[in-house]
Design an enzyme around this catalytic site. Structure first.
Site, PDB file in Angstrom:
ATOM      1  N   PRO A 262     188.298  49.256  17.736  1.00 58.50           N
ATOM      2  CA  PRO A 262     187.369  48.133  17.881  1.00 58.50           C
ATOM      3  C   PRO A 262     187.356  47.586  19.305  1.00 58.50           C
ATOM      4  CG  PRO A 262     188.773  47.841  15.949  1.00 58.50           C
ATOM      5  CD  PRO A 262     189.336  49.003  16.715  1.00 58.50           C
TER       6      PRO A 262
ATOM      7  N   GLU B 295     197.446  49.520  11.173  1.00 57.26           N
ATOM      8  CA  GLU B 295     197.135  48.425  12.110  1.00 57.26           C
ATOM      9  C   GLU B 295     196.696  48.964  13.467  1.00 57.26           C
ATOM     10  OE1 GLU B 295     196.765  45.174  11.595  1.00 57.26           O
ATOM     11  OE2 GLU B 295     197.097  45.736   9.515  1.00 57.26           O
TER      12      GLU B 295
ATOM     13  N   ARG C 243     173.178  66.655  17.379  1.00 63.03           N
ATOM     14  CA  ARG C 243     171.718  66.664  17.278  1.00 63.03           C
ATOM     15  C   ARG C 243     171.045  66.698  18.648  1.00 63.03           C
ATOM     16  NH1 ARG C 243     169.048  63.772  13.994  1.00 63.03           N
ATOM     17  NH2 ARG C 243     167.382  63.045  15.321  1.00 63.03           N
TER      18      ARG C 243
ATOM     19  N   ASP D 213     163.350  60.188  19.520  1.00 58.90           N
ATOM     20  CA  ASP D 213     164.165  59.209  18.808  1.00 58.90           C
ATOM     21  C   ASP D 213     164.372  57.936  19.636  1.00 58.90           C
ATOM     22  OD1 ASP D 213     164.548  60.649  16.495  1.00 58.90           O
ATOM     23  OD2 ASP D 213     166.383  61.611  17.213  1.00 58.90           O
TER      24      ASP D 213
HETATM   25  N1  SAM Z   1     194.301  46.112  13.922  1.00 64.56           N
HETATM   26  C1  SAM Z   1     193.119  46.704  14.483  1.00 64.56           C
HETATM   27  C2  SAM Z   1     192.260  45.615  15.088  1.00 64.56           C
HETATM   28  O1  SAM Z   1     192.227  44.518  14.544  1.00 64.56           O
HETATM   29  O2  SAM Z   1     191.571  45.880  16.083  1.00 64.56           O
HETATM   30  C3  SAM Z   1     192.311  47.448  13.445  1.00 64.56           C
HETATM   31  C4  SAM Z   1     192.945  48.695  12.967  1.00 64.56           C
HETATM   32  S1  SAM Z   1     191.914  49.590  11.866  1.00 64.56           S
HETATM   33  C5  SAM Z   1     192.375  48.983  10.304  1.00 64.56           C
HETATM   34  C6  SAM Z   1     192.588  51.217  11.886  1.00 64.56           C
HETATM   35  C7  SAM Z   1     191.886  52.180  12.810  1.00 64.56           C
HETATM   36  O3  SAM Z   1     190.524  52.308  12.455  1.00 64.56           O
HETATM   37  C8  SAM Z   1     191.861  51.831  14.285  1.00 64.56           C
HETATM   38  O4  SAM Z   1     193.070  52.175  14.928  1.00 64.56           O
HETATM   39  C9  SAM Z   1     190.696  52.643  14.781  1.00 64.56           C
HETATM   40  O5  SAM Z   1     191.081  53.972  15.084  1.00 64.56           O
HETATM   41  C10 SAM Z   1     189.770  52.644  13.590  1.00 64.56           C
HETATM   42  N2  SAM Z   1     188.702  51.654  13.733  1.00 64.56           N
HETATM   43  C11 SAM Z   1     188.621  50.477  13.096  1.00 64.56           C
HETATM   44  N3  SAM Z   1     187.521  49.825  13.434  1.00 64.56           N
HETATM   45  C12 SAM Z   1     186.870  50.588  14.325  1.00 64.56           C
HETATM   46  C13 SAM Z   1     185.655  50.456  15.050  1.00 64.56           C
HETATM   47  N4  SAM Z   1     184.909  49.370  14.943  1.00 64.56           N
HETATM   48  N5  SAM Z   1     185.289  51.457  15.863  1.00 64.56           N
HETATM   49  C14 SAM Z   1     186.042  52.561  16.000  1.00 64.56           C
HETATM   50  N6  SAM Z   1     187.206  52.749  15.327  1.00 64.56           N
HETATM   51  C15 SAM Z   1     187.615  51.773  14.506  1.00 64.56           C
END
Ligand code: SAM
Length: 269
Positions: free
Chosen positions: A99, A128, A166, A181
């Site tokens: 994120p 996490e 794509r 697109d």
């Molecule tokens: N504790 C983290 C935080 O609050 O930013 C979230 C961890 S999430 C439950 C587990 C994994 O999902 C992350 O390490 C990432 O690889 C993936 N992930 C979660 N949200 C994402 C997003 N918006 N974009 C890309 N990957 C995401």
């Protein structure tokens, strides 16, 4: 180009590589994808890939060591040195889905979609997140799917792979398709126009609904002008930021500006 995906759940990604129009890119090898099950690189009887966070708090954190072992195996498989000299140019980028990353966009996808490009090593987080020391040592870029939290990076990996596939020549039935697109520079980065197909009149829940007559006219220049006007109008309504970007890049035509004035959109969009 080649993408190596480090994941605890390769079975989430595998099906996406064999269905739909993009399967051609994966089957032909235009976009090679190798899945690396992280647990295969964990040690001990329980093949642990996570542990509790230092400092306390909820959830688990992915261990740096199995990730690093897997990452080294990927690099060796690519014929690259297992270690990178700090500060040396990036040979193949390692991307962590997070994120906290740069938002996935057409610009980001295009960067990875260049034919003949090196691709990337994609790391899917879970729990996490990932021990920061692995990120500091091995990750070059972070990519986010948006301002929300997924349970893992696999969906983000599939999104990137699909969007890259794509854009490969010959993957879509009609070569011009990807260029038509939303976001594509070929259409000045605007949103797509509405589409219609048979029947010409559809008996919808609120009564008869017709296709815009210009689309039935067979007049290609008028159809193109209508589509352009629709793209400009929809982009002004839904994504004024994209319209402002197109204007800043000098991509709006005098006829677009005229239309925007007529529609009451001011130049400060
Ligand atoms: N504790 C983290 C935080 O609050 O930013 C979230 C961890 S999430 C439950 C587990 C994994 O999902 C992350 O390490 C990432 O690889 C993936 N992930 C979660 N949200 C994402 C997003 N918006 N974009 C890309 N990957 C995401």
């Amino acid at each position: 180009m080649r993408f190596d995906v480090i994941t605890l759940f390769p079975e989430l990604i595998e099906p996406y590589l064999t269905v739909g129009v993009t399967r051609r890119a994966f089957a032909s090898g235009a976009v090679q994808v190798r899945l690396w099950p992280l647990r295969d690189f964990a040690e001990g009887p329980y093949r642990r890939v996570d542990d509790r966070p230092f400092g306390g708090g909820p959830g688990m954190v992915m261990l740096a060591e199995p990730l690093h072992r897997c990452w080294q195996a990927v690099r060796a498989d690519r014929g690259l040195a297992a270690c990178r000299v700090p500060g040396a140019p990036v040979d193949v980028p390692t991307v962590l889905f997070s994120p906290a990353g740069e938002r996935l966009s057409h610009t980001v996808v295009s960067r990875y979609a260049q034919p003949g490009g090196a691709g990337a090593i994609l790391v899917c987080g879970r729990y996490e997140g990932v021990d920061q020391r692995f990120i500091d040592a091995c990750v070059d870029e972070q990519i986010s799917l948006g301002d929300f939290v997924l349970s893992g990076g696999e969906i983000a990996a599939v999104a990137l792979l699909d969007a890259v596939a794509r854009l490969q020549p010959g993957v879509l039935g009609d070569q011009a398709s990807a260029e038509q697109d939303s976001f594509n520079p070929a259409l000045d980065g605007l949103l797509d126009c509405p589409h219609y197909t048979r029947p010409e009149v559809w008996e919808g829940p609120g009564g008869a609904m017709s296709v815009p007559s210009v689309l039935l006219s067979g007049h290609h220049a008028q159809i193109e002008a209508w589509r352009r006007a629709q793209r400009v109008q929809i982009t002004a309504q839904r994504r004024p930021d994209l319209l402002a970007q197109a204007r800043a890049q000098g991509r709006l035509r005098p006829s677009d500006e005229q239309l925007l004035r007529e529609l009451g959109y001011n130049r400060e969009l």
